[in-house]
Design an enzyme around this catalytic site. Structure first.
Site, PDB file in Angstrom:
ATOM      1  N   SER A  62      27.461 -27.108   1.754  1.00 31.29           N
ATOM      2  CA  SER A  62      28.144 -26.378   2.825  1.00 31.29           C
ATOM      3  C   SER A  62      28.994 -25.233   2.264  1.00 31.29           C
ATOM      4  O   SER A  62      29.384 -25.234   1.092  1.00 31.29           O
ATOM      5  CB  SER A  62      29.043 -27.332   3.615  1.00 31.29           C
ATOM      6  OG  SER A  62      28.295 -28.441   4.051  1.00 31.29           O
TER       7      SER A  62
HETATM    8  N1  SAM Z   1      28.401 -32.772   1.602  1.00 33.15           N
HETATM    9  C1  SAM Z   1      27.282 -32.101   1.004  1.00 33.15           C
HETATM   10  C2  SAM Z   1      27.642 -31.322  -0.222  1.00 33.15           C
HETATM   11  O1  SAM Z   1      28.837 -31.240  -0.560  1.00 33.15           O
HETATM   12  O2  SAM Z   1      26.724 -30.810  -0.870  1.00 33.15           O
HETATM   13  C3  SAM Z   1      26.530 -31.230   1.972  1.00 33.15           C
HETATM   14  C4  SAM Z   1      25.735 -32.033   2.902  1.00 33.15           C
HETATM   15  S1  SAM Z   1      24.408 -31.290   3.754  1.00 33.15           S
HETATM   16  C5  SAM Z   1      25.156 -30.053   4.746  1.00 33.15           C
HETATM   17  C6  SAM Z   1      24.061 -32.639   4.864  1.00 33.15           C
HETATM   18  C7  SAM Z   1      23.470 -33.844   4.204  1.00 33.15           C
HETATM   19  O3  SAM Z   1      23.423 -34.915   5.152  1.00 33.15           O
HETATM   20  C8  SAM Z   1      22.023 -33.643   3.757  1.00 33.15           C
HETATM   21  O4  SAM Z   1      21.919 -33.892   2.383  1.00 33.15           O
HETATM   22  C9  SAM Z   1      21.234 -34.658   4.577  1.00 33.15           C
HETATM   23  O5  SAM Z   1      20.127 -35.216   3.894  1.00 33.15           O
HETATM   24  C10 SAM Z   1      22.298 -35.696   4.858  1.00 33.15           C
HETATM   25  N2  SAM Z   1      22.039 -36.596   5.993  1.00 33.15           N
HETATM   26  C11 SAM Z   1      21.485 -36.313   7.199  1.00 33.15           C
HETATM   27  N3  SAM Z   1      21.446 -37.418   7.963  1.00 33.15           N
HETATM   28  C12 SAM Z   1      21.996 -38.428   7.227  1.00 33.15           C
HETATM   29  C13 SAM Z   1      22.242 -39.823   7.464  1.00 33.15           C
HETATM   30  N4  SAM Z   1      21.939 -40.412   8.605  1.00 33.15           N
HETATM   31  N5  SAM Z   1      22.836 -40.530   6.480  1.00 33.15           N
HETATM   32  C14 SAM Z   1      23.167 -39.968   5.302  1.00 33.15           C
HETATM   33  N6  SAM Z   1      22.950 -38.662   5.006  1.00 33.15           N
HETATM   34  C15 SAM Z   1      22.383 -37.907   5.971  1.00 33.15           C
END
Ligand code: SAM
Length: 215
Positions: A62
Site C-alpha cells: 500500500s
Molecule cells: N499490508 C500489506 C503490505 O504492507 O505489503 C499490503 C496488503 S495488500 C494491499 C492486501 C493483501 O490482502 C494481499 O496480499 C491479499 O492477498 C491479502 N488478502 C486478501 N484477502 C485476504 C484474506 N481473506 N485473508 C488474508 N489476506 C487476504
C-alpha cells in the site's frame, strides 16, 4: 546505496508530516523500517515514493500515506497485541511491530506469506507471528486483540473481527464496493457496541474470504 535510501526515507517522512500524520512514534517507525527491502530489486528505486507498488500475485504494497493513516488510527502505545489481515509484503507488519508488543498477521496467498516471512526474519522481527489462511475469520486462539487492521477492501467489517476485538479496541478497515471504499474505524465501546469514524475515501485490492468477497 543504504545512505541514498535513508535520505529518501527521510523525504517520505517529511511528506507524511505535510499530509497530516502527527504521531511521533508512527513517524519514527517510518524513519526506521527499510521499505525498499520489501520489494523486488527492480522496484526499489521507487520504494519511498507515495504510491502503491506491485508485489506479485496481482497484489500491492500500500501507499505509505495510507499505511501511516491506518497505523495512526490505531493509537498504539507499545503494549498492544495487534492483528493484521493481508500481510502482503510484510511492510505494514514491520511498522506495527515497531509500535506494539506483538503482531499477528494473516495472508491468504502462500507465496506472498512465505516471502514476507523471509524478509521479516532477515530484518530480525521476533515479535511478528505469520499465518497462511483466510483472515476474515480472524485468529480466535490469539484473541482478543487491542487493535486490528485490514489491508484489503471489504463489503462490511467481518463479524469475527469485531468479536475478536478487546473492549476499547480499534479496528480499521476499508469498507465499500469493489471500486471505492471509505476507510472506517470501529471502536468497541462495550460487548456488541461499536461506534464508527470515517477516515476518507480509499481504494484497496479485495478482501477475499468467508466474510469478505467470494471472488
Ligand atoms: N499490508 C500489506 C503490505 O504492507 O505489503 C499490503 C496488503 S495488500 C494491499 C492486501 C493483501 O490482502 C494481499 O496480499 C491479499 O492477498 C491479502 N488478502 C486478501 N484477502 C485476504 C484474506 N481473506 N485473508 C488474508 N489476506 C487476504
Amino acid at each position: 546505496m543504504d545512505n541514498e535510501y535513508a535520505g529518501k526515507r527521510q523525504q517520505m517522512v517529511h511528506l507524511l508530516m505535510q499530509q497530516g500524520i502527527r504521531d511521533p512514534r508512527v513517524l519514527d517507525a517510518f524513519r526506521k523500517v527499510p521499505r525498499h527491502l520489501f520489494l523486488d530489486e527492480a522496484l526499489r528505486p521507487q520504494a519511498y515514493d507515495d504510491h502503491p507498488l506491485p508485489i506479485g500475485e496481482k497484489q500491492t504494497i500500500s501507499q505509505p500515506y495510507m499505511v501511516a493513516l491506518m497505523t495512526e488510527a490505531l493509537q498504539l502505545e507499545g503494549t498492544e497485541k495487534v492483528l493484521e489481515i493481508g500481510t502482503g509484503s510484510g511492510y505494514q507488519a514491520a511498522i506495527l511491530a515497531e509500535l506494539a508488543e506483538r503482531v499477528f498477521t494473516i495472508e491468504r496467498m502462500p507465496d506472498l506469506a512465505k516471502r514476507a516471512r523471509k524478509t521479516l526474519d532477515q530484518l530480525r522481527y521476533t515479535n511478528i507471528v505469520t499465518r497462511i489462511g483466510d483472515g476474515t475469520e480472524g485468529w480466535r486462539e490469539e484473541s482478543p486483540f487491542d487493535a486490528i487492521t485490514v489491508t484489503a477492501a471489504a463489503p462490511d467489517a467481518p463479524d469475527p473481527l469485531l468479536k475478536q476485538l478487546e473492549i476499547g479496541g480499534r479496528l480499521v478497515i476499508p469498507v465499500g464496493d469493489e471500486q471505492l471504499q471509505e476507510l472506517t474505524l470501529y471502536v468497541k465501546d462495550g460487548e456488541d457496541r461499536y461506534h464508527e469514524e470515517d477516515y476518507g475515501g480509499c481504494r484497496f485490492v479485495k478482501l477475499i474470504g468467508k466474510y469478505g468477497w467470494t471472488t
